[in-house]
Write an enzyme that holds these catalytic residues in place. Structure first.
Site, PDB file in Angstrom:
ATOM      1  N   CYS A 181     112.101 106.742  17.457  1.00 44.06           N
ATOM      2  CA  CYS A 181     113.556 106.701  17.455  1.00 44.06           C
ATOM      3  C   CYS A 181     114.005 105.836  16.281  1.00 44.06           C
ATOM      4  CB  CYS A 181     114.077 106.065  18.751  1.00 44.06           C
ATOM      5  SG  CYS A 181     113.516 106.923  20.215  1.00 44.06           S
TER       6      CYS A 181
ATOM      7  N   ASP B  81      88.902 104.447  15.761  1.00 48.12           N
ATOM      8  CA  ASP B  81      88.400 103.214  15.155  1.00 48.12           C
ATOM      9  C   ASP B  81      88.962 101.982  15.843  1.00 48.12           C
ATOM     10  OD1 ASP B  81      88.919 105.138  12.317  1.00 48.12           O
ATOM     11  OD2 ASP B  81      86.952 104.562  13.068  1.00 48.12           O
TER      12      ASP B  81
ATOM     13  N   ILE C 219      89.199 108.037   7.497  1.00 48.79           N
ATOM     14  CA  ILE C 219      90.345 108.017   8.412  1.00 48.79           C
ATOM     15  C   ILE C 219      90.228 106.787   9.289  1.00 48.79           C
ATOM     16  CG2 ILE C 219      91.609 109.236  10.212  1.00 48.79           C
ATOM     17  CD1 ILE C 219      90.404 111.780   9.329  1.00 48.79           C
TER      18      ILE C 219
ATOM     19  N   SER D  86     114.602 110.108  18.587  1.00 53.58           N
ATOM     20  CA  SER D  86     113.677 111.233  18.439  1.00 53.58           C
ATOM     21  C   SER D  86     113.322 111.735  19.822  1.00 53.58           C
ATOM     22  CB  SER D  86     112.397 110.774  17.753  1.00 53.58           C
ATOM     23  OG  SER D  86     112.589 110.631  16.399  1.00 53.58           O
TER      24      SER D  86
ATOM     25  N   HIS E  36     107.375 103.857  20.094  1.00 53.98           N
ATOM     26  CA  HIS E  36     108.772 103.567  20.399  1.00 53.98           C
ATOM     27  C   HIS E  36     109.310 102.624  19.348  1.00 53.98           C
ATOM     28  CE1 HIS E  36     108.994 105.531  24.244  1.00 53.98           C
ATOM     29  NE2 HIS E  36     107.855 104.993  24.598  1.00 53.98           N
TER      30      HIS E  36
ATOM     31  N   GLU F 131      86.934 110.403  16.445  1.00 62.65           N
ATOM     32  CA  GLU F 131      86.353 109.076  16.235  1.00 62.65           C
ATOM     33  C   GLU F 131      87.498 108.074  16.170  1.00 62.65           C
ATOM     34  OE1 GLU F 131      82.802 109.184  13.402  1.00 62.65           O
ATOM     35  OE2 GLU F 131      84.048 107.540  12.644  1.00 62.65           O
TER      36      GLU F 131
ATOM     37  N   SER G  24     111.422 114.239  22.752  1.00 62.01           N
ATOM     38  CA  SER G  24     110.131 114.837  23.028  1.00 62.01           C
ATOM     39  C   SER G  24     110.322 116.332  23.237  1.00 62.01           C
ATOM     40  CB  SER G  24     109.514 114.215  24.268  1.00 62.01           C
ATOM     41  OG  SER G  24     110.411 114.343  25.327  1.00 62.01           O
TER      42      SER G  24
ATOM     43  N   ASP H 222      85.838 111.592   8.542  1.00 64.86           N
ATOM     44  CA  ASP H 222      86.088 110.473   9.453  1.00 64.86           C
ATOM     45  C   ASP H 222      85.919 109.129   8.785  1.00 64.86           C
ATOM     46  OD1 ASP H 222      84.977 112.208  12.323  1.00 64.86           O
ATOM     47  OD2 ASP H 222      86.931 111.228  12.019  1.00 64.86           O
TER      48      ASP H 222
END
Lengths: 555, 390
Positions: free
Chosen positions: B203, B117, B79, B229, B161, B115, B231, B76
């Site tokens: 997309c 951030d 990241i 793109s 998006h 976690e 779903s 973590d």
């Protein structure tokens, strides 16, 4: 998932509906309060009184006193900032008994879910529109129509959307969607699309204007069917009255629609549980929204539930009609600007280049408007004297007084031309006509912006009359044409056309009675809910038409 | 006469040297392979840019990549997770404190050790660029910083998006592909990365990597310019779409990766072909110096250390000693082929089919069984058949 999946809830709902099948005389206030509290809602009541200006013969009420009951289902985890409303009007006759049962069943089901982000208000209003007006005024702390009501004890936040339910039978064959609201306002098209999408998903037949959709758009019959549906919507929108309880929400910018269950002679019936699933789906969708519905159109006409005509398409049609008036006015302006031709020998008197001026036409304008004011105020004020002298009821007295004043206005030119100073001149009627044309153009333009259908219908009949009328036409024929194109007769035609489109054509006497009741409803709508059609017609359109009538009889 | 003796000796010596050089070359290749990828630490920056309940799937996308990356070893502290909205505790979530990525609630990617951030309104274009370039105010806590150096491999995953050349943040602002390319150039000039893997699932995602011009960047996108793109699947109980297609199949692919996996980038490029994704995923490798075939998935998605266990004490004081000479002096086959130890006993953690191992001689039981069968055969049919065999 949903109401159908749990057999216990299904049983509870059906038992509730059977119990409610017994007639409800008046409003069972205590029983409703107790039942709603048993379902875990916060229940409050509101009482209201209203005296109508004259008795309403359609609904048989004069002094109305009632109670609204509403229960608030608080969102389990959300702050109490937004709300949705599900309402069912409860009336003394049996016309809406099933809706209250479905409402209570839904309340019980909704209470056990945790995904509500908005409070849900379950409202049972008495005396349909009057009760709804009292509740809305109490909720938003306004008092537009002079109603007497007790203030609301409980509140739930800003209302985002509302649905009104009308169900008179426990099985239905189709659901009708009613969109037209007060003064021709319409909810956002997204709400109609949402309803249609859910009907298709669940497999319930849904209609608009009570007409089924046809699939064949390219045939002549399909096209006529679509045009008929659209014309029904135009007429309903032009009447300016709310065609369901939802119509009063629109004034507060709350998207609302009415859902009416229809039980016809079709074979495939849908029961209340499926309607419940449909409503549950709609409410979940509205719950997921984060803003008020605003993405789709607010001004549209629907030939069917899958097609709509947007304002960009229908407004140019009206624009062209208004252009006729403006062009005519421009023509008159030019005519007034150039002085009259001098005769050959120069002995003819030259008209003074300056027109008689606007002041000379002030008299007809003022007198027309005074007649309009008389048409607006006298029918209601003088109903008592009329009842004393004539053997009619109050409603009939009001309506017949209105028609009498309307017809009396026809006699005006003969009586008032003595007072007109600029009479007898060619310029005089031109100036008057110029003023009348511009006035009519502005009036119709403003009306079309607010209520397109009303503006368009008035434009269709008044624009030809206004553009063509001159004192030099054959008087009798033109007078007949003018009367036939007057706002009153337009209303008569609309009544007949409406009945034709509803596939319930009426004979002439029945149509006449309907016409009289329409006039009385218009006056009542104005005083009860603030509908603007009656004052518009009486105070503004009718004087304008009288000006044109004056021009015709110009001497 | 002496020549005849001299030549074989010379050949023998040559052979000896050849052997040693060959051996030292193989050691060098092994040594170069040890330092091949060039990175010593891994970072991941995972960003979800959209808020509102119906963008549930973007949060689920990011959380599933987060989950894979954590499982493969990135801690973590390395990241930076940015989520623009809180789906798990949204009022509309019928299953509070969960974010599902598969329908029927098969996989909860939220768990209890997520976690975050940057959360909610902190996810802005400015904060994202500041994280990338390191220009943060001194008061920013360590968990919100990208403390990478020139030996870091960074995975950057964006979802939300997007359109042709931009990505929408929070429904109110956008980041353009030019800004992103410039941010990466700043990172390169400040030596903030060794290699960068950029994955975007929006997309028209391919438009976002068109403008990159810094070296050592490999980019993948879920759709080309002009394509949307899509779903993957809605869950009827929750009422929203749970994942985007590209990330769904990416997650499936990553579930098969374990820290010792040798899968390379070419496999990643094949994830979600057009038949599954409906859009055409794209990738860009021209700025990348290594061949994608030699780049391991775990170079970016995992935090893999190359460990070699030695039982010898290594003398570090005299650096001048050539290891080549050392091996040439010692003739004993100390030169057994060096191999990296399995960092994790994989077969115990992930119950996978064991890979191709060396052939084992059959068990004693099977040997005895076959012997029995043979004896019975020859006893029944007579010993004379033996002569056909011998």
């Amino acid at each position: 998932m949903g109401l159908l999946s749990d057999p216990n809830r299904r049983k509870a709902l059906t038992s509730l509906l059977t119990r409610l099948n017994t007639p409800i005389w008046g409003m069972p206030v205590e029983w409703l309060v107790k039942t709603m509290q048993a379902r875990g809602l916060e229940v409050f009541t509101q009482s209201f009184t209203r005296t109508l200006p004259f008795p309403d013969e359609n609904k048989e009420r004069y002094m109305v006193r009632g109670t609204n009951i509403y229960g608030i289902l608080r969102a389990p985890r959300a702050p109490r900032t937004e709300a949705l409303v599900l309402s069912a009007p409860c009336s003394p006759d049996n016309s809406n008994n099933q809706a209250v049962g479905l409402l209570l069943g839904l309340a019980q089901y909704f209470r056990s879910q945790i995904y509500w982000a908005k409070d849900i208000i379950f409202l049972v209003n008495e005396h349909d529109l009057i009760g709804m007006q009292a509740w809305l005024e109490g909720y938003h702390h306004t008092n537009i129509t002079g109603m007497d009501y007790t203030p609301l004890q409980g509140r739930a936040g800003s209302i985002q959307a509302a649905l009104s339910l009308e169900l008179s039978s426990d099985v239905i064959t189709s659901l009708d969607l009613v969109l037209e609201g007060l003064n021709g306002q319409l909810p956002n098209l997204d709400l109609a699309n949402l309803f249609h999408a859910f009907c298709q998903k669940i497999g319930v037949l849904c209609t608009i204007q009570g007409k089924l959709q046809r699939g064949d758009w390219d045939t002549a019959e399909g096209y006529t069917h679509a045009v008929q549906t659209m014309m029904l919507m135009v007429l309903k929108q032009a009447s300016g009255r709310p065609w369901g309880d939802h119509g009063l929400f629109l004034r507060y910018h709350i998207e609302a629609a009415s859902v009416r269950g229809i039980n016809s002679f079709r074979q495939y019936k849908t029961d209340a549980t499926t309607i419940g699933r449909l409503l549950e789906g709609m409410f979940r969708k509205l719950n997921n929204l984060l803003e008020r519905l605003h993405q789709s159109y607010f001004f549209y006409l629907m030939p069917s539930l899958t097609h709509f005509v947007s304002i960009g398409y229908y407004m140019p049609a009206f624009g062209l009609l208004a252009t006729i008036l403006l062009l005519r006015a421009l023509d008159l302006w030019v005519q007034l600007g150039t002085p009259a031709q001098v005769t050959e020998d120069g002995a003819g008197e030259v008209e003074p280049p300056s027109s008689p001026g606007v002041l000379s036409v002030l008299t007809p304008v003022v007198i027309s408007h005074l007649t309009g004011v008389a048409l607006y105020t006298l029918p209601v004020l003088s109903q008592e004297t009329a009842v004393e002298h004539f053997p009619v009821s109050e409603t009939e007295a009001v309506v017949l007084t209105a028609i009498a004043i309307y017809t009396a206005g026809l006699a005006l030119p003969h009586n008032t031309h003595r007072f007109i100073s600029g009479e007898g001149t060619e310029q005089g009627w031109r100036v008057l006509k110029l003023v009348a044309l511009l006035y009519l153009a502005v009036l119709l333009g403003c009306t079309a912006l607010i209520n397109f259908s009303l503006g368009f219908i008035l434009a269709i009949t008044l624009v030809p009359a206004a553009a063509c009328v001159t004192p030099h036409m054959p008087k009798a024929l033109t007078a007949l044409a003018m009367v036939l194109l007057s706002p009153g007769c337009t209303l008569l035609y609309c009544v007949f056309i409406f009945q034709e489109l509803q596939e319930a054509p009426v004979t002439l006497p029945e149509g006449w009675m309907l016409f009289l009741s329409v006039i009385s409803q218009g006056i009542l709508d104005h005083s009860l809910y603030g509908s603007l059609v009656y004052p518009l017609l009486a105070l503004l359109i009718y004087p304008c038409w009288l000006l044109l009538w004056n021009i015709l009889f110009w001497k | 006469m002496a020549n005849f003796i001299f030549l074989p000796i010379l050949a023998l010596i040559n052979l000896l040297f050849l052997l040693t050089t060959v051996h030292s070359n193989s050691f060098e290749t092994k040594a170069t392979q040890f330092f091949n990828s060039g990175h010593t630490n891994n970072w991941a920056v995972l960003v979800c840019t959209s808020r509102f309940w119906f963008n549930y799937r973007h949060v689920a996308n990011v959380l599933s990549v987060y989950r894979s990356v954590k499982r493969l070893g990135i801690p973590d502290s390395h990241i930076v997770l940015m989520l623009a909205d809180d789906m798990a505790c949204n009022h509309r979530n019928p299953k509070p404190a969960t974010v599902f990525s598969h329908k029927n609630m098969e996989l909860n990617v939220y768990g209890d050790d997520v976690e975050v951030d940057y959360r909610g309104y902190e996810v802005t274009v400015e904060n994202f660029l500041r994280v990338l370039t390191g220009r943060l105010p001194p008061s920013t806590p360590r968990s919100k910083r990208l403390l990478s150096d020139d030996r870091s491999n960074i995975l950057i995953y964006l979802t939300g998006h997007g359109g042709n050349g931009f990505l929408k943040f929070q429904d109110s602002e956008e980041i353009s592909n030019v800004e992103l390319a410039d941010a990466f150039e700043q990172m390169w000039q400040k030596r903030r990365y060794n290699e960068l893997l950029f994955i975007i699932d929006t997309c028209q995602g391919a438009s976002m990597y068109e403008r990159f011009y810094s070296p050592n960047i490999m980019a993948l996108a879920s759709s080309q310019v002009g394509e949307d793109s899509l779903s993957h699947q809605p869950d009827l109980a929750i009422g929203v779409h749970l994942m985007d297609r590209y990330t769904f199949y990416l997650l499936e692919f990553l579930e098969d990766i374990h820290p010792a996996s040798q899968a390379n980038m070419n496999d990643l490029f094949k994830v979600c072909p057009k038949s599954q994704c409906v859009s055409t995923p794209g990738h860009r490798t021209d700025l990348f110096l290594r061949d994608p075939r030699s780049v391991l998935i775990t170079d970016f998605f995992g935090s893999v250390r190359k460990v070699e266990i030695t039982r010898e004490a290594v003398n570090l004081t005299s650096a001048a000693e050539q290891p080549v000479e050392a091996t040439s002096i010692r003739k004993e086959p100390k030169s057994e082929p060096l191999s990296y130890v399995d960092q994790l006993p994989v077969a115990e953690i992930i119950h996978q089919k064991p890979k191709q191992k060396d052939w084992h001689p059959p068990d004693g039981f099977i040997l005895g069984l076959w012997t029995l069968i043979l004896l019975v055969f020859f006893k029944t049919y007579g010993i004379k058949h033996l002569k056909h065999i011998f």
